[in-house]
Motif scaffolding. Structure first.
Motif, mmCIF file in Angstrom:
data_model
loop_
_atom_site.group_PDB
_atom_site.id
_atom_site.type_symbol
_atom_site.label_atom_id
_atom_site.label_comp_id
_atom_site.label_asym_id
_atom_site.label_seq_id
_atom_site.Cartn_x
_atom_site.Cartn_y
_atom_site.Cartn_z
ATOM 1 N N ASN A 40 0.850 -1.196 0.000
ATOM 2 C CA ASN A 40 0.000 0.000 0.000
ATOM 3 C C ASN A 40 0.886 1.247 0.000
ATOM 4 O O ASN A 40 1.921 1.301 0.678
ATOM 5 C CB ASN A 40 -0.897 0.025 1.234
ATOM 6 C CG ASN A 40 -2.021 -0.993 1.136
ATOM 7 O OD1 ASN A 40 -2.511 -1.280 0.046
ATOM 8 N ND2 ASN A 40 -2.414 -1.558 2.264
ATOM 9 N N GLY A 41 0.474 2.253 -0.773
ATOM 10 C CA GLY A 41 1.225 3.494 -0.828
ATOM 11 C C GLY A 41 2.447 3.438 -1.720
ATOM 12 O O GLY A 41 3.239 4.387 -1.756
ATOM 13 N N GLY A 42 2.585 2.353 -2.475
ATOM 14 C CA GLY A 42 3.764 2.197 -3.321
ATOM 15 C C GLY A 42 3.686 2.909 -4.650
ATOM 16 O O GLY A 42 4.685 3.019 -5.358
ATOM 17 N N GLY A 43 2.474 3.368 -5.040
ATOM 18 C CA GLY A 43 2.320 4.105 -6.288
ATOM 19 C C GLY A 43 1.503 3.396 -7.353
ATOM 20 O O GLY A 43 1.392 3.882 -8.478
ATOM 21 N N LYS A 44 0.878 2.274 -7.013
ATOM 22 C CA LYS A 44 0.135 1.484 -8.012
ATOM 23 C C LYS A 44 -1.035 2.253 -8.608
ATOM 24 O O LYS A 44 -1.181 2.336 -9.840
ATOM 25 C CB LYS A 44 -0.391 0.182 -7.375
ATOM 26 C CG LYS A 44 0.666 -0.686 -6.748
ATOM 27 C CD LYS A 44 0.090 -1.958 -6.180
ATOM 28 C CE LYS A 44 -0.995 -1.753 -5.142
ATOM 29 N NZ LYS A 44 -0.523 -1.025 -3.929
ATOM 30 N N SER A 45 -1.901 2.789 -7.757
ATOM 31 C CA SER A 45 -3.080 3.507 -8.250
ATOM 32 C C SER A 45 -2.697 4.801 -8.951
ATOM 33 O O SER A 45 -3.347 5.210 -9.920
ATOM 34 C CB SER A 45 -4.059 3.800 -7.096
ATOM 35 O OG SER A 45 -4.655 2.596 -6.637
ATOM 36 N N LEU A 157 -7.283 -1.446 -24.409
ATOM 37 C CA LEU A 157 -6.602 -1.642 -23.129
ATOM 38 C C LEU A 157 -7.551 -1.207 -22.031
ATOM 39 O O LEU A 157 -8.022 -0.073 -22.030
ATOM 40 C CB LEU A 157 -5.312 -0.821 -23.050
ATOM 41 C CG LEU A 157 -4.635 -0.803 -21.673
ATOM 42 C CD1 LEU A 157 -4.059 -2.174 -21.318
ATOM 43 C CD2 LEU A 157 -3.534 0.258 -21.606
ATOM 44 N N THR A 158 -7.836 -2.116 -21.108
ATOM 45 C CA THR A 158 -8.694 -1.782 -19.978
ATOM 46 C C THR A 158 -7.883 -1.851 -18.698
ATOM 47 O O THR A 158 -7.212 -2.847 -18.428
ATOM 48 C CB THR A 158 -9.888 -2.747 -19.867
ATOM 49 O OG1 THR A 158 -10.592 -2.764 -21.115
ATOM 50 C CG2 THR A 158 -10.838 -2.297 -18.779
ATOM 51 N N VAL A 159 -7.938 -0.767 -17.917
ATOM 52 C CA VAL A 159 -7.218 -0.689 -16.651
ATOM 53 C C VAL A 159 -8.236 -0.740 -15.512
ATOM 54 O O VAL A 159 -9.137 0.092 -15.439
ATOM 55 C CB VAL A 159 -6.392 0.613 -16.561
ATOM 56 C CG1 VAL A 159 -5.612 0.659 -15.248
ATOM 57 C CG2 VAL A 159 -5.450 0.744 -17.754
ATOM 58 N N PHE A 160 -8.086 -1.725 -14.640
ATOM 59 C CA PHE A 160 -8.955 -1.871 -13.468
ATOM 60 C C PHE A 160 -8.146 -1.528 -12.223
ATOM 61 O O PHE A 160 -7.147 -2.182 -11.928
ATOM 62 C CB PHE A 160 -9.467 -3.309 -13.338
ATOM 63 C CG PHE A 160 -10.397 -3.751 -14.425
ATOM 64 C CD1 PHE A 160 -11.771 -3.577 -14.305
ATOM 65 C CD2 PHE A 160 -9.911 -4.361 -15.568
ATOM 66 C CE1 PHE A 160 -12.633 -4.000 -15.303
ATOM 67 C CE2 PHE A 160 -10.765 -4.788 -16.568
ATOM 68 C CZ PHE A 160 -12.126 -4.603 -16.435
ATOM 69 N N ASP A 161 -8.588 -0.498 -11.482
ATOM 70 C CA ASP A 161 -7.901 -0.110 -10.256
ATOM 71 C C ASP A 161 -8.579 -0.776 -9.060
ATOM 72 O O ASP A 161 -9.650 -0.355 -8.625
ATOM 73 C CB ASP A 161 -7.913 1.413 -10.105
ATOM 74 C CG ASP A 161 -7.073 1.887 -8.927
ATOM 75 O OD1 ASP A 161 -6.347 1.061 -8.333
ATOM 76 O OD2 ASP A 161 -7.144 3.081 -8.593
ATOM 77 N N GLU A 162 -7.951 -1.817 -8.527
ATOM 78 C CA GLU A 162 -8.454 -2.581 -7.386
ATOM 79 C C GLU A 162 -9.939 -2.909 -7.535
ATOM 80 O O GLU A 162 -10.778 -2.437 -6.758
ATOM 81 C CB GLU A 162 -8.178 -1.845 -6.076
ATOM 82 C CG GLU A 162 -6.684 -1.691 -5.821
ATOM 83 C CD GLU A 162 -6.339 -1.327 -4.386
ATOM 84 O OE1 GLU A 162 -7.151 -1.613 -3.491
ATOM 85 O OE2 GLU A 162 -5.272 -0.757 -4.171
ATOM 86 N N PRO A 163 -10.288 -3.717 -8.525
ATOM 87 C CA PRO A 163 -11.706 -4.029 -8.783
ATOM 88 C C PRO A 163 -12.379 -4.778 -7.642
ATOM 89 O O PRO A 163 -13.609 -4.797 -7.557
ATOM 90 C CB PRO A 163 -11.642 -4.901 -10.049
ATOM 91 C CG PRO A 163 -10.278 -5.485 -10.041
ATOM 92 C CD PRO A 163 -9.389 -4.408 -9.461
ATOM 93 N N GLU A 164 -11.587 -5.383 -6.751
ATOM 94 C CA GLU A 164 -12.164 -6.135 -5.633
ATOM 95 C C GLU A 164 -12.611 -5.241 -4.482
ATOM 96 O O GLU A 164 -13.300 -5.699 -3.563
ATOM 97 C CB GLU A 164 -11.154 -7.162 -5.119
ATOM 98 C CG GLU A 164 -9.944 -6.590 -4.401
ATOM 99 C CD GLU A 164 -8.794 -6.207 -5.310
ATOM 100 O OE1 GLU A 164 -7.681 -5.956 -4.803
ATOM 101 O OE2 GLU A 164 -8.991 -6.151 -6.538
#
Length: 242
Positions: A40-45, A157-164
């Motif tokens: 968490n907080g690593g820059g993914k989103s 290209l589809t980007v899903f940001d934490e879909p869960e």
């Protein structure tokens, strides 16, 4: 398909600049499902928002199908074929579920076709097609409706940001089935998912680990996943237990 070169992103913090994304370079080829994970907080989103055009990078370049899209807007990127599913779906007061899926598809879908997209994400279509996309819907319902719209759009290209995020266990199991189906059908399209969940990591063609704004590791699922679940901290990250 997608190529990122030396991407960086800084934000103002206490009178100075803080680096969130630090010189990231990576590629997502066509016909593949990639998952980005990490602490968490690593820059993914943030990286996902940079790809979608929601944020503008401080340095580096983003290419899509050979075209430099670094300065292009969200709308321009969408027209080129980049779709984005937010971690927290947007509400649209006055707009029905039926309307937004038709808008996403870019054509006048029949009610039966709209119902098919809704049933893919585990919703009883006839109960939802005429409902407004507002606060009367739960977070899980909004999430599943948004995923249905993204599928209907059929972006390159589809980007899903934490879909869960924000969905119950039954919905999550159904979501895994949706991604498996999408993965088996993509040829000229690609999927990029930001996720901590081990079951999503397990269906990836390749996994990219982002840590402290850097690419910490990347490679085939068979290479990266055992390394992630082999440490206590990685297990917490991958399974979403902070």
């Amino acid at each position: 398909m997608l190529k990122i070169k030396n991407l960086s992103f800084n934000v103002a913090s206490d009178g100075s600049e803080k680096e969130i994304i630090k010189d990231i370079s990576l590629e997502v080829p066509k016909g593949k499902l990639y998952v980005i994970t990490g602490p968490n907080g690593g820059g993914k989103s943030t990286l996902a928002r940079l790809i979608a055009g929601i944020e503008k990078p401080s340095g580096g370049s983003i290419f899509f199908n050979g075209e430099d899209i670094t300065e292009k807007s969200i709308t321009e990127r969408a027209k080129l074929g980049i779709g984005f599913a937010f971690q927290q779906p947007v509400k649209f007061k006055g707009l029905r579920v039926l309307d937004i899926i038709r808008l996403a598809a870019g054509k006048e879908l029949t009610v039966a076709e709209v119902c098919e997209y809704l049933s893919l994400v585990g919703l009883c279509a006839l109960e939802y097609i005429d409902r407004e996309i507002n606060s009367s819907l739960s977070g899980g319902e909004l999430k599943r409706i948004e995923i249905a719209t993204v599928i209907a759009r059929k972006s390159l290209l589809t980007v899903f940001d934490e879909p869960e995020a924000g969905i119950d266990l039954w919905s999550f199991n159904n979501l895994i089935d949706v991604f498996r189906k999408q993965r088996s059908e993509i040829k000229d399209r690609s999927i990029l998912i930001i996720s901590h969940q081990e079951r999503i990591l397990n269906i990836a063609d390749k996994i990219i680990v982002i840590k402290d704004g850097y690419v910490d590791a990347q490679g085939d699922k068979e290479e990266i996943l055992p390394r992630l679940i082999g440490t206590t901290s990685a297990v917490k990250d991958c399974r979403g237990r902070a």
